[in-house]
Scaffold this active site. Structure first.
Site, short mmCIF file in Angstrom:
data_model
loop_
_atom_site.label_atom_id
_atom_site.label_comp_id
_atom_site.label_asym_id
_atom_site.label_seq_id
_atom_site.Cartn_x
_atom_site.Cartn_y
_atom_site.Cartn_z
N ASN A 211 -20.18 17.87 -2.87
CA ASN A 211 -21.03 19.05 -3.06
C ASN A 211 -22.51 18.63 -3.08
OD1 ASN A 211 -21.85 18.46 -5.91
ND2 ASN A 211 -19.64 18.59 -6.19
N ASP A 280 -13.72 20.72 -7.94
CA ASP A 280 -12.64 21.45 -8.63
C ASP A 280 -11.28 21.16 -8.00
OD1 ASP A 280 -14.30 22.62 -10.50
OD2 ASP A 280 -14.89 24.20 -9.10
N LYS A 290 -7.18 6.90 9.34
CA LYS A 290 -8.05 7.98 9.79
C LYS A 290 -7.22 9.04 10.53
CE LYS A 290 -11.94 9.00 12.73
NZ LYS A 290 -12.59 8.62 13.96
N PHE A 324 -22.44 22.23 -18.52
CA PHE A 324 -23.36 22.93 -17.63
C PHE A 324 -22.58 24.04 -16.92
CE2 PHE A 324 -27.47 20.71 -17.18
CZ PHE A 324 -27.27 19.76 -18.17
N LYS A 338 -17.50 30.44 -20.88
CA LYS A 338 -17.27 29.01 -20.69
C LYS A 338 -17.42 28.25 -22.00
CE LYS A 338 -18.05 28.09 -16.53
NZ LYS A 338 -18.66 27.88 -15.26
N LYS A 342 -14.05 26.34 -23.05
CA LYS A 342 -14.05 24.87 -22.96
C LYS A 342 -14.25 24.23 -24.33
CE LYS A 342 -15.32 24.49 -18.19
NZ LYS A 342 -15.26 23.43 -17.20
O1 C5P Z 1 -15.71 25.39 -14.98
P1 C5P Z 1 -16.98 24.84 -14.39
O2 C5P Z 1 -16.73 23.87 -13.27
O3 C5P Z 1 -18.00 25.86 -14.04
O4 C5P Z 1 -17.61 24.02 -15.60
C1 C5P Z 1 -18.77 23.28 -15.47
C2 C5P Z 1 -18.85 22.27 -16.56
O5 C5P Z 1 -17.61 21.57 -16.70
C3 C5P Z 1 -19.86 21.20 -16.24
O6 C5P Z 1 -20.40 20.73 -17.46
C4 C5P Z 1 -19.02 20.13 -15.54
O7 C5P Z 1 -19.60 18.85 -15.65
C5 C5P Z 1 -17.71 20.22 -16.29
N1 C5P Z 1 -16.54 19.94 -15.46
C6 C5P Z 1 -15.77 18.80 -15.69
N2 C5P Z 1 -14.67 18.54 -14.93
C7 C5P Z 1 -14.29 19.38 -13.96
C8 C5P Z 1 -15.05 20.54 -13.70
C9 C5P Z 1 -16.18 20.79 -14.46
O8 C5P Z 1 -16.13 18.01 -16.57
N3 C5P Z 1 -13.22 19.12 -13.23
#
Ligand code: C5P
Length: 412
Positions: A211, A280, A290, A324, A338, A342
C-alpha cells in the site's frame, strides 16, 4: 524537526549565526527569515551558508538563495506550515510591537500570524527601550498569548549604556527551544514499541501486494519519543527513511513478520503505538516459482492477516495502546467504533482523502479520540508536530487512567 529563526535588525543579529549552528548540532533543521533591518547588520549569505537553506528576506521580492531563486508571495503560509517552532532572535522593540498588534507588512510578521507552531522571542535592545512601558506592555500581551519570552541579560550594551537589553545567552535560548519542543525527557523510563510503514505480501518471488504508506508518521513518533527519553523499538515495514537517532529498528516485510516482531517485544513495552498500514489480506498461497503469464483471467484467493493491534490489546494490562485509523469517510464514527472494538486507549484518526493529510505527505490533519471520551481535533500540522501532540495525549491519558485505577483500588 524544523525551526524557523526570524532575525531582526539589531546589533545582536550576528549572534543568530551561532544560534543556527547550535540548533543544527541539536539535530534541528533550521531555516532563516530576515527582516530588512537585519540585513543592515548581517548578510543573508552568512545564514544561507550556515543553514544550507534559502534565506527568506521579503514578502514579494525574490528570495535570496544559495542556489535557486524562489518567488512566491504565499510562501509564508508554506513556511508557517512546515515549521515546528518560530524563534525570533534578536527581537527588536519594533517586531515586538508589530507582533503584539498583529501587523503583517513583511515576511516575518506575516509568518507570525500564519503559523500555529509555538513562538519564542529573545528580545535585544537599548535598556531604556526595553524598560519603556510600551515595550513592556507588548511583551505582556505576547506572553498572555502563549509566546515564550527569553528575557534579555543585563550587561554592557552596544549603545554604551549598561542594563537589561543584551540578547540572552545562546545556551539559554537553545534550552528554551528544547523545552518548548518537548525535548525534555518526560518519557524517561518508558519502553515504547512502534510499528510503521506498509507490509508487503508476496504472490510469488517477484510480485507482491502493498500500500501507499510512507512510514513518515510512525517514524516521526519514534523520533519524538526517543528525543523525549523513551527507549524505542521501531518495527518497520519497507520504507525509504533513515532510522531516527537513538531508535532501534527491526525491519520486517510481511504482516506475519511484523506480528512476530511485535509479540517478541510487547512484554517489555509500557506503550505500544501501531502506526503501520498492515495489509488486511495476503495471498492464501505464495508461489515458490514466478507465476507464468497466460491469456486466461487470473483469480487469486486472499486470506485475512492477523490484526496485530487487536491481538496486542487483548492482554494489555497497564500498557497503553495507540492505534491509527486511516479513513475515507465517516471518520468520527469509525474512529470511536475502532477504539472500542480494538480495546485501544487512543485512536489517531485522519481522513486520508483530505488535502495535506495521509500517505506520503509531510503534514497531517488528525483527530485524537481518547478512551476517557476526549476528542481533540488538530489543525494541519507537520507530522513531527502531530507526533508531539500524540505523545502529549498519551501522557495525559496515562495520568487519567492511573488516577482512575488508584481511586478504584482505594474504593474496593
Ligand atoms: O482496522 P484498521 O486496519 O482500520 O485498523 C488500523 C489500526 O490497526 C492501525 O493502528 C494499524 O496499525 C492496526 N492494524 C494492525 N494489524 C492489522 C491491521 C491493522 O495492527 N492487520
Amino acid at each position: 524537526m524544523r525551526i524557523t529563526i526570524g532575525v531582526t535588525g539589531g546589533v545582536a543579529a550576528y549572534k543568530a549565526a551561532e544560534l543556527v549552528r547550535l540548533l543544527q548540532q541539536d539535530g534541528f533543521t533550521v531555516e532563516v527569515v530576515m527582516t530588512r533591518g537585519a540585513r543592515e547588520f548581517i548578510t543573508p549569505l552568512t545564514f544561507a551558508a550556515l543553514s544550507g537553506q534559502k534565506v527568506i528576506t521579503d514578502l514579494f521580492e525574490k528570495s535570496f538563495s544559495g542556489g535557486a531563486n524562489v518567488e512566491s508571495a504565499i510562501e509564508h503560509i508554506a513556511v508557517a506550515q512546515r515549521s515546528d517552532l518560530l524563534l525570533v532572535a534578536p527581537a527588536t522593540a519594533d517586531i515586538l510591537a508589530k507582533f503584539a498588534r498583529g501587523m503583517a507588512d513583511d515576511f516575518l510578521t506575516t509568518l507570525y500570524l500564519a503559523t500555529t507552531a509555538p513562538v519564542i522571542v529573545a528580545p535585544a535592545m537599548n535598556v531604556n527601550m526595553w524598560n519603556h512601558p510600551a515595550t513592556q506592555e507588548n511583551i505582556e500581551m505576547l506572553r498572555a498569548r502563549g509566546v515564550k519570552i527569553v528575557n534579555p541579560d543585563e550587561g554592557y550594551l552596544a549603545c554604551g549604556m549598561t542594563g537589561a537589553g543584551r540578547l540572552a545567552g545562546q545556551q539559554e535560548i537553545v534550552a528554551a527551544v528544547r523545552q518548548t519542543l518537548h525535548t525534555q525527557k518526560d518519557f524517561e523510563g518508558e519502553t515504547m514499541l512502534i510499528t510503521a510503514g506498509p507490509t508487503c505480501e508476496d504472490l510469488d518471488p517477484v510480485r507482491y501486494l502493498t500500500n501507499r504508506s510512507s512510514g513518515k508518521m510512525g517514524y516521526a513518533v519514534a523520533e519524538a519519543a526517543a528525543r523525549r527519553g523513551a527507549k524505542v523499538s521501531l518495527v518497520s515495514g519497507p520504507v525509504n527513511l533513515e532510522t531516527p537517532s537513538g531508535v532501534e529498528r527491526f525491519a520486517v516485510r510481511t504482516a506475519e513478520e511484523m506480528r512476530h516482531a511485535v509479540v517478541d517485544r510487547l512484554p517489555e513495552s509500557t506503550i505500544a503505538i501501531f502506526a503501520a498500514a498492515v495489509a488486511d489480506y495476503r495471498p492464501a498461497e505464495t508461489q515458490t516459482k514466478k507465476m507464468k503469464r497466460n491469456r486466461e483471467p487470473l483469480t487469486i484467493r486472499f486470506e485475512p492477516t492477523p490484526d496485530i493491534l487487536a491481538e496486542a490489546a487483548q492482554t494489555k494490562g497497564e500498557r497503553l495502546i495507540v492505534g491509527f485509523a486511516a479513513e475515507t469517510e465517516l471518520v468520527v464514527e469509525n474512529a470511536r467504533k475502532k477504539l472500542a472494538a480494538k480495546n485501544a486507549d487512543l485512536i489517531v484518526a485522519n481522513d486520508v482523502t483530505a488535502e495535506g493529510a495521509g500517505f506520503d505527505h509531510d503534514t497531517n490533519i488528525v483527530t485524537l479520540f481518547s478512551r476517557d471520551g476526549r476528542d481533540l481535533a488538530l489543525p494541519k500540522l507537520s507530522k513531527s508536530a502531530v507526533a508531539q501532540r500524540i505523545l502529549d495525549e498519551v501522557l495525559r491519558l496515562r495520568g487519567v487512567l492511573r488516577h482512575k485505577t488508584e481511586s478504584h483500588r482505594s474504593a474496593v
